[in-house]
Scaffold this motif. Structure first.
Motif, PDB file in Angstrom:
ATOM      1  N   SER A 157      24.124  59.023  14.705  1.00  5.64           N
ATOM      2  CA  SER A 157      24.870  59.343  13.486  1.00  5.64           C
ATOM      3  C   SER A 157      26.279  58.769  13.543  1.00  5.64           C
ATOM      4  N   PRO A 162      31.734  61.824  11.984  1.00  4.04           N
ATOM      5  CA  PRO A 162      32.417  62.153  10.733  1.00  4.04           C
ATOM      6  C   PRO A 162      33.919  61.885  10.771  1.00  4.04           C
ATOM      7  N   GLU A 209      36.559  63.599   3.880  1.00  5.54           N
ATOM      8  CA  GLU A 209      35.364  62.843   4.244  1.00  5.54           C
ATOM      9  C   GLU A 209      34.658  63.486   5.441  1.00  5.54           C
ATOM     10  N   ARG A 266      32.745  66.475   4.166  1.00  2.62           N
ATOM     11  CA  ARG A 266      31.570  66.050   3.385  1.00  2.62           C
ATOM     12  C   ARG A 266      30.420  65.668   4.315  1.00  2.62           C
ATOM     13  N   LEU A 267      30.740  64.911   5.358  1.00  3.38           N
ATOM     14  CA  LEU A 267      29.693  64.464   6.273  1.00  3.38           C
ATOM     15  C   LEU A 267      29.169  65.610   7.138  1.00  3.38           C
ATOM     16  N   ASP A 269      28.749  68.592   6.063  1.00  2.21           N
ATOM     17  CA  ASP A 269      27.810  69.291   5.184  1.00  2.21           C
ATOM     18  C   ASP A 269      26.478  68.550   5.084  1.00  2.21           C
ATOM     19  N   GLU A 270      26.521  67.208   5.202  1.00  2.00           N
ATOM     20  CA  GLU A 270      25.307  66.402   5.051  1.00  2.00           C
ATOM     21  C   GLU A 270      24.574  66.165   6.375  1.00  2.00           C
ATOM     22  N   MET A 271      25.202  66.515   7.497  1.00  2.00           N
ATOM     23  CA  MET A 271      24.643  66.208   8.814  1.00  2.00           C
ATOM     24  C   MET A 271      23.348  66.989   9.069  1.00  2.00           C
ATOM     25  N   ALA A 272      22.359  66.295   9.631  1.00  2.00           N
ATOM     26  CA  ALA A 272      21.103  66.945  10.033  1.00  2.00           C
ATOM     27  C   ALA A 272      21.284  67.479  11.452  1.00  2.00           C
ATOM     28  N   GLU A 311      26.592  72.478  15.324  1.00  2.05           N
ATOM     29  CA  GLU A 311      27.398  72.443  14.105  1.00  2.05           C
ATOM     30  C   GLU A 311      28.648  73.297  14.240  1.00  2.05           C
TER      31      GLU A 311
END
Length: 301
Positions: free
Chosen positions: A98, A101, A269, A272-273, A275-278, A285
């Motif tokens: 990944s 972020p 940013e 945002r990332l 929140d989108e992270m798997a 997290e």
């Protein structure tokens, strides 16, 4: 002239073209050449395609004497890739592969400068120990990975298969590449971004010692839980160990490298990332969110 073999006539022509430009015009030409894909960037042109050492010295002497930007000096960002931009080797706080972020927005903030009014754009070069080859295929693969991550304009300086044997040899190749870069762009200051996993601290120390007059800062993304005493030792050398790119942006603001708005964009940013992270586990997290919240609070955000 950047493609294929360069004979004596071509090398002389390359020299004549470069020597016919000066000031902002020369900087613009160098930046345009440097964004060429594959191995045909400015560093490849001057240090590989030009074999005649006399011609190369003429070019570098002209760069030293004739390169200048109107107004204040800008900083070019030089960055490692693995574990600095992408979670690849030691960085296990994010899912493997990944984008870390905030790093892309941090590059952007450095590019825009302290007032968000840059004289030039696209001032990002990746310095990696990954090997290159005659066709530039490894550069192409690295570029594709980074482009998919969200980067449009960049150049990449690679290493050699022989540099992968030890961390010391990997670091030595990166230092050599940065030495080249300082000679190619004497009109710019430099910022280096690396990580604590594969020799980038040694790179930072070496370039601060060799080019301390133009190295504005070194940022080391910590992936090995470095001890506070070691962080303090490095900070005294203008080498800043950071846990998140929110923390990196806040320190860069203190050093006059990015704008206050740039720090806010890095935080936005990053969130945002996140929140989108798997995420692989809730604990993973929570660890990162706690670090981001701590760095944002320290920055007054």
């Amino acid at each position: 002239m950047q493609e294929g073999h360069t004979d004596e006539v071509m090398e002389a022509a390359i020299r004549d073209i470069l020597l016919s430009h000066a000031g902002n015009d020369l900087s613009h030409l160098k930046n345009t050449i440097n964004l060429a894909k594959g191995r045909h960037d400015l560093e490849g042109l001057v240090f590989s395609d030009v074999d005649d050492e006399g011609i190369r010295e003429e070019i570098l002497a002209h760069f030293a004497a004739s390169s200048s930007l109107d107004g204040e000096r800008q900083a070019k960002a030089l960055s490692d890739i693995d574990d600095t931009a992408l979670a690849k080797i030691h960085e296990d706080r994010y899912p493997k592969g990944s984008v870390i972020p905030g790093v892309l927005e941090f590059y952007e903030a450095l590019d825009l400068g302290p007032r968000d009014e840059p004289i030039s754009r696209g001032d990002l070069t990746f310095v990696t120990a990954r090997p290159s080859d005659a066709l530039g295929l490894m550069k192409g693969h690295s570029r594709e990975t980074l482009t998919k991550a969200g980067l449009a304009d960049m150049s990449i300086m690679t290493g050699s298969i022989f540099n992968l044997a030890t961390h010391d040899s990997m670091a030595a190749k990166k230092v050599e590449n940065i030495d080249h870069y300082a000679k190619l762009y004497p009109e710019y200051d430099l910022v280096f971004i690396g990580d604590s996993g594969q020799g980038d601290i040694a790179v930072g120390e070496a370039i601060v010692e060799a080019h301390g007059d133009v190295v504005r800062a070194v940022f080391i993304h910590d992936v090995v839980a470095m001890a506070p005493a070691e962080r303090e030792r490095l900070a005294a050398k203008n080498i800043w160990v950071i846990d998140t790119y929110v923390g990196a942006a806040a320190k860069a603001r203190e050093l006059g490298l990015v704008s206050p708005a740039g720090v806010e964009r890095v935080l936005a940013e990053t969130n945002r990332l996140l929140d989108e992270m798997a995420w692989e586990t809730p604990e993973q997290e929570q660890t990162i969110r706690s670090l981001v919240q701590r760095d944002a609070a320290a920055a007054g955000l």
